[in-house]
Design an enzyme around this catalytic site. Structure first.
Site, PDB file in Angstrom:
ATOM      1  N   LYS A 110      42.283  44.634  24.848  1.00 45.77           N
ATOM      2  CA  LYS A 110      43.457  43.742  24.997  1.00 45.77           C
ATOM      3  C   LYS A 110      44.493  44.007  23.903  1.00 45.77           C
ATOM      4  O   LYS A 110      45.686  43.813  24.126  1.00 45.77           O
ATOM      5  CB  LYS A 110      43.012  42.276  25.023  1.00 45.77           C
ATOM      6  CG  LYS A 110      42.196  41.992  26.287  1.00 45.77           C
ATOM      7  CD  LYS A 110      42.501  40.689  26.947  1.00 45.77           C
ATOM      8  CE  LYS A 110      41.972  40.722  28.385  1.00 45.77           C
ATOM      9  NZ  LYS A 110      41.503  39.482  28.903  1.00 45.77           N
ATOM     10  N   LYS A 192      37.943  48.787  34.930  1.00 47.03           N
ATOM     11  CA  LYS A 192      37.484  47.607  35.681  1.00 47.03           C
ATOM     12  C   LYS A 192      38.662  46.929  36.378  1.00 47.03           C
ATOM     13  O   LYS A 192      39.788  46.958  35.875  1.00 47.03           O
ATOM     14  CB  LYS A 192      36.737  46.661  34.733  1.00 47.03           C
ATOM     15  CG  LYS A 192      37.406  45.347  34.441  1.00 47.03           C
ATOM     16  CD  LYS A 192      36.609  44.468  33.524  1.00 47.03           C
ATOM     17  CE  LYS A 192      37.531  43.470  32.868  1.00 47.03           C
ATOM     18  NZ  LYS A 192      37.498  42.126  33.384  1.00 47.03           N
ATOM     19  N   LYS A 195      42.540  41.053  36.528  1.00 46.79           N
ATOM     20  CA  LYS A 195      43.577  40.161  37.058  1.00 46.79           C
ATOM     21  C   LYS A 195      44.974  40.493  36.556  1.00 46.79           C
ATOM     22  O   LYS A 195      45.945  40.312  37.250  1.00 46.79           O
ATOM     23  CB  LYS A 195      43.300  38.733  36.576  1.00 46.79           C
ATOM     24  CG  LYS A 195      42.193  38.025  37.229  1.00 46.79           C
ATOM     25  CD  LYS A 195      42.345  36.546  36.856  1.00 46.79           C
ATOM     26  CE  LYS A 195      41.034  35.926  36.492  1.00 46.79           C
ATOM     27  NZ  LYS A 195      40.856  35.720  35.050  1.00 46.79           N
TER      28      LYS A 195
HETATM   29  N1  AQP Z   1      35.967  43.834  37.590  1.00 51.00           N
HETATM   30  C1  AQP Z   1      35.028  42.917  37.430  1.00 51.00           C
HETATM   31  N2  AQP Z   1      33.816  43.079  38.016  1.00 51.00           N
HETATM   32  C2  AQP Z   1      32.838  42.145  37.864  1.00 51.00           C
HETATM   33  N3  AQP Z   1      33.022  40.986  37.168  1.00 51.00           N
HETATM   34  C3  AQP Z   1      34.228  40.770  36.601  1.00 51.00           C
HETATM   35  N4  AQP Z   1      34.725  39.745  35.872  1.00 51.00           N
HETATM   36  C4  AQP Z   1      36.007  40.039  35.530  1.00 51.00           C
HETATM   37  N5  AQP Z   1      36.363  41.218  36.032  1.00 51.00           N
HETATM   38  C5  AQP Z   1      35.282  41.718  36.701  1.00 51.00           C
HETATM   39  C6  AQP Z   1      33.997  38.515  35.541  1.00 51.00           C
HETATM   40  O1  AQP Z   1      34.725  37.423  36.063  1.00 51.00           O
HETATM   41  C7  AQP Z   1      34.513  36.280  35.228  1.00 51.00           C
HETATM   42  C8  AQP Z   1      35.825  35.623  34.935  1.00 51.00           C
HETATM   43  O2  AQP Z   1      36.666  36.509  34.231  1.00 51.00           O
HETATM   44  P1  AQP Z   1      37.797  35.947  33.295  1.00 51.00           P
HETATM   45  O3  AQP Z   1      38.835  35.298  34.100  1.00 51.00           O
HETATM   46  O4  AQP Z   1      37.228  35.079  32.277  1.00 51.00           O
HETATM   47  O5  AQP Z   1      38.402  37.087  32.495  1.00 51.00           O
HETATM   48  P2  AQP Z   1      38.352  38.603  32.481  1.00 51.00           P
HETATM   49  O6  AQP Z   1      36.983  39.124  32.307  1.00 51.00           O
HETATM   50  O7  AQP Z   1      39.278  38.961  31.404  1.00 51.00           O
HETATM   51  O8  AQP Z   1      38.878  38.962  33.916  1.00 51.00           O
HETATM   52  P3  AQP Z   1      40.023  39.873  34.275  1.00 51.00           P
HETATM   53  O9  AQP Z   1      40.117  39.904  35.728  1.00 51.00           O
HETATM   54  O10 AQP Z   1      39.912  41.189  33.579  1.00 51.00           O
HETATM   55  O11 AQP Z   1      41.271  39.080  33.730  1.00 51.00           O
HETATM   56  P4  AQP Z   1      42.373  39.475  32.680  1.00 51.00           P
HETATM   57  O12 AQP Z   1      43.101  40.603  33.299  1.00 51.00           O
HETATM   58  O13 AQP Z   1      43.181  38.216  32.591  1.00 51.00           O
HETATM   59  O14 AQP Z   1      41.718  39.840  31.413  1.00 51.00           O
HETATM   60  C9  AQP Z   1      33.787  36.777  33.978  1.00 51.00           C
HETATM   61  O15 AQP Z   1      32.424  36.431  34.092  1.00 51.00           O
HETATM   62  C10 AQP Z   1      33.962  38.265  34.041  1.00 51.00           C
HETATM   63  O16 AQP Z   1      32.870  38.935  33.444  1.00 51.00           O
END
Ligand code: AQP
Length: 325
Positions: A110, A192, A195
């Site tokens: 990040k 990965k 979002k």
């Molecule tokens: N690509 C993924 N595959 C499997 N699990 C995933 N998680 C996130 N991306 C994947 C799991 O989803 C849960 C919620 O995630 P989060 O909203 O807390 O944040 P994150 O991990 O930061 O998700 P993103 O999509 O990558 O969001 P941004 O872009 O905002 O950082 C967690 O249990 C995570 O492991």
């Protein structure tokens, strides 16, 4: 078991969030005491618009309910509405070595992604996450693979707290699925699905059937034309095969057999149908909940009250053990 997990109201939920985390949350609520949190304080660590934050919190709450979280079975609440999260986070800061935080992959990723906004909250993220879980004495945390390192830190901090101040917390176990724990981006299958990346890299849970089909048809695939699961040589097709398998209940081997002699285009078309069909009830439920604002607010309020009772009890114990009362 008491289960705790959270999701950030940063953007729409994608199929990675669902297959890695929320699908487990739904199954766990049958036989466990589950607490699911919209972690808005975490979402402040990346650039965001205060004017739309409340809307995103509402949408994320609705999204998890549309995907199967039942407020009759699970506690659903918003992190910032229970002040004890921030308090316990601060207290855990005082026993966390900075070096442990600096080596976290999510912090490094990040910091690269948001170069103009490398704030202390981004570094401190796993400490607040530790507070989130331990405030409820959570025993297990269902998450995607990207969170494994953070849960490991949680265990270390629980142990450290117990050694310093007396037995208080159990070390929470991570619940990471063997399959689906890391769904990859449709644009770059080495990264990965995330979002905050471009929309065409994610299948969002409430994408229209047309958008789902368009995104899958233009997903990056690999050289060759065989539909085969091979993570190193064919990361693009392997990611799509995994999504297909998890949503259809067929194994990747069965799917390989089914698509012998067929090209990527035929495979993608079939996958698009499976995804559209699987997500159809989610879309319907989401539409319905979007019109029931008062009901959704009531669920979050009830969740807040239930969460507060547990959180306040833990904080009484923690304050006493740390010499604050
Ligand atoms: N690509 C993924 N595959 C499997 N699990 C995933 N998680 C996130 N991306 C994947 C799991 O989803 C849960 C919620 O995630 P989060 O909203 O807390 O944040 P994150 O991990 O930061 O998700 P993103 O999509 O990558 O969001 P941004 O872009 O905002 O950082 C967690 O249990 C995570 O492991």
């Amino acid at each position: 078991m008491r289960i705790f997990s959270g999701i950030q109201p940063t953007n729409q939920l994608h199929i990675g969030n669902y297959l890695g985390a929320i699908k487990q949350w739904v199954q766990l609520q049958k036989d466990n005491e589950c607490i699911y949190c919209i972690v808005d304080l975490h979402a402040l660590t990346i650039p965001y618009d205060p004017k739309t934050l409340q809307q995103k919190i509402k949408e994320t709450s609705i999204a998890i309910m549309a995907a199967g979280i039942d407020p009759e079975k699970s506690i659903i609440f918003v992190q910032s509405q229970v002040k004890e999260h921030a308090e316990l986070g601060w207290l855990f800061n005082t026993i966390t070595p900075i070096g442990e935080l600096e080596r976290m992959t999510q912090y490094k990723d990040k910091s690269k992604k948001f170069k103009e906004n490398i704030n202390a909250g981004l570094l401190d993220y796993p400490v607040l996450q530790t507070a989130d879980v331990l405030l409820y004495k959570g025993e297990a945390v269902p998450v995607g693979k990207d969170q494994e390192q953070h849960i490991e830190l949680m265990r270390t901090l629980a142990r450290k707290f117990n050694q310093k101040f007396g037995q208080t917390f159990k070390e929470p176990a991570s619940m990471i699925l063997k399959e689906g724990a890391k769904i990859m981006s449709l644009v770059d299958p080495k990264k990965k699905m995330s979002k905050s990346d471009e929309a065409k890299s994610c299948i969002f849970l409430f994408d229209s059937p047309e958008d789902i089909t368009k995104k899958i048809m233009s997903a990056t695939t690999d050289s060759g034309k065989e539909v085969k699961y091979n993570l190193t040589k064919k990361p693009g097709i392997s990611n799509l095969l995994m999504i297909y398998s998890l949503l259809s209940g067929k194994t990747t081997q069965d799917l390989e057999k089914e698509f012998v002699g067929k090209n990527y285009g035929e495979f993608k078309k079939s996958l698009a149908q499976v995804v559209v069909q699987y997500l159809e009830p989610f879309r319907r439920k989401q539409k319905e909940l979007m019109t029931r604002e008062v009901y959704v607010q009531e669920i979050l309020k009830q969740g807040q009250h239930k969460a507060q009772v547990i959180a306040q009890e833990t904080m009484r114990e923690v304050r006493e053990k740390m010499g604050l009362i």
